[in-house]
Design an enzyme around this catalytic site. Structure first.
Site, PDB file in Angstrom:
ATOM      1  N   HIS A   1    -105.791 -61.557 -87.560  1.00  0.00           N
ATOM      2  CA  HIS A   1    -104.806 -62.450 -88.614  1.00  0.00           C
ATOM      3  C   HIS A   1    -103.326 -62.002 -88.200  1.00  0.00           C
ATOM      4  O   HIS A   1    -103.208 -61.037 -87.574  1.00  0.00           O
ATOM      5  CB  HIS A   1    -105.291 -62.011 -90.143  1.00  0.00           C
TER       6      HIS A   1
ATOM      7  N   LYS B   1    -100.573 -59.889 -92.924  1.00  0.00           N
ATOM      8  CA  LYS B   1    -101.738 -59.709 -93.855  1.00  0.00           C
ATOM      9  C   LYS B   1    -101.925 -58.211 -94.289  1.00  0.00           C
ATOM     10  O   LYS B   1    -101.894 -57.369 -93.223  1.00  0.00           O
ATOM     11  CB  LYS B   1    -103.088 -60.308 -93.081  1.00  0.00           C
TER      12      LYS B   1
END
Length: 231
Positions: free
Chosen positions: A136, A140
């Site tokens: 990600h 995040k």
């Protein structure tokens, strides 16, 4: 007679997912973003204007969101991840009074990945070791991702094992989301991968869940229930 749109209270409207949901809802006549809240804002007053709440805020907000939703008998769609065990228990208790869709991932493709990975685990057997790799964007905060943990839990149930399935988390660039289930056996390897190119796939799934949950009986539902998938 024209059907009235489902009125949504969006919690976490200023975040990445929140902004994507607002933009997508503008082109959907079946949905109206009737109210928006962000961290620190009172959630309960806005529930009087809405039929369902979508939460993409922060795990620490879930206590107040669940309390207000129970008070107003408001259906709830939860897309936030990273909840503690105590917070997960709050969600489970709330689901005894109101309908809740709680999903680690609202993408249609990821939920199909769940089905395929479970089938692969059953067919390949215990000779194949399993690993999950998730990537990600660097902003995040939670790792592993909620989706990766959901895949691991589903594979543990499929294999009927108690030991943890390894998850490798990568945080780099602006990657929206990638998840790979790897099955490594004697002389061969099987990989099942989902790559998200846009947050709109998650936003669209959340809006679909919001429309679906209105009128449902109290209970804790998953995205596979919304999509009619059999896991």
């Amino acid at each position: 007679m024209k059907e009235s749109p489902v009125r949504v209270l969006l919690v976490g409207a200023a975040g990445r997912m929140g902004r994507t949901i607002v933009g997508l809802a503008k082109n959907d006549p079946k949905i109206e973003i009737a109210a928006q809240c962000d961290r620190g804002a009172a959630v309960e007053p806005a529930m009087a204007k809405s039929d369902v709440t979508i939460d993409f805020s922060h795990a620490n907000a879930i206590d107040e969101i669940c309390r207000a939703s129970r008070e107003h008998r408001q259906p709830l769609v939860i897309g936030t991840t990273g909840h503690s065990p105590a917070q997960l228990q709050k969600i489970e208790r709330a689901a005894k009074e109101i309908p809740i869709v709680f999903a680690a991932n609202f993408s249609v493709g990821v939920n199909v990945l769940f089905v395929l990975a479970r089938k692969a685990a059953e067919l390949l057997g215990n000779e194949f070791e399993i690993e999950i790799v998730e990537t990600h964007h660097r902003m995040k905060k939670d790792a592993p991702s909620g989706t990766a943990k959901a895949i691991a839990e589903m594979l543990r149930r499929a294999r009927k094992i108690n030991n943890e399935i390894p998850i490798r988390s990568v945080r780099e660039g602006d990657v929206v989301g990638e998840h790979t289930a790897i099955f490594s056996g004697p002389g061969e390897r099987v990989e099942l991968t989902h790559r998200a190119a846009s947050r709109e796939i998650f936003a669209g799934g959340a809006l679909r869940a919001a429309q679906w949950i209105v009128g449902k009986a109290p209970g804790l539902y998953r995205m596979e229930d919304v999509l009619g998938l059999k896991l």
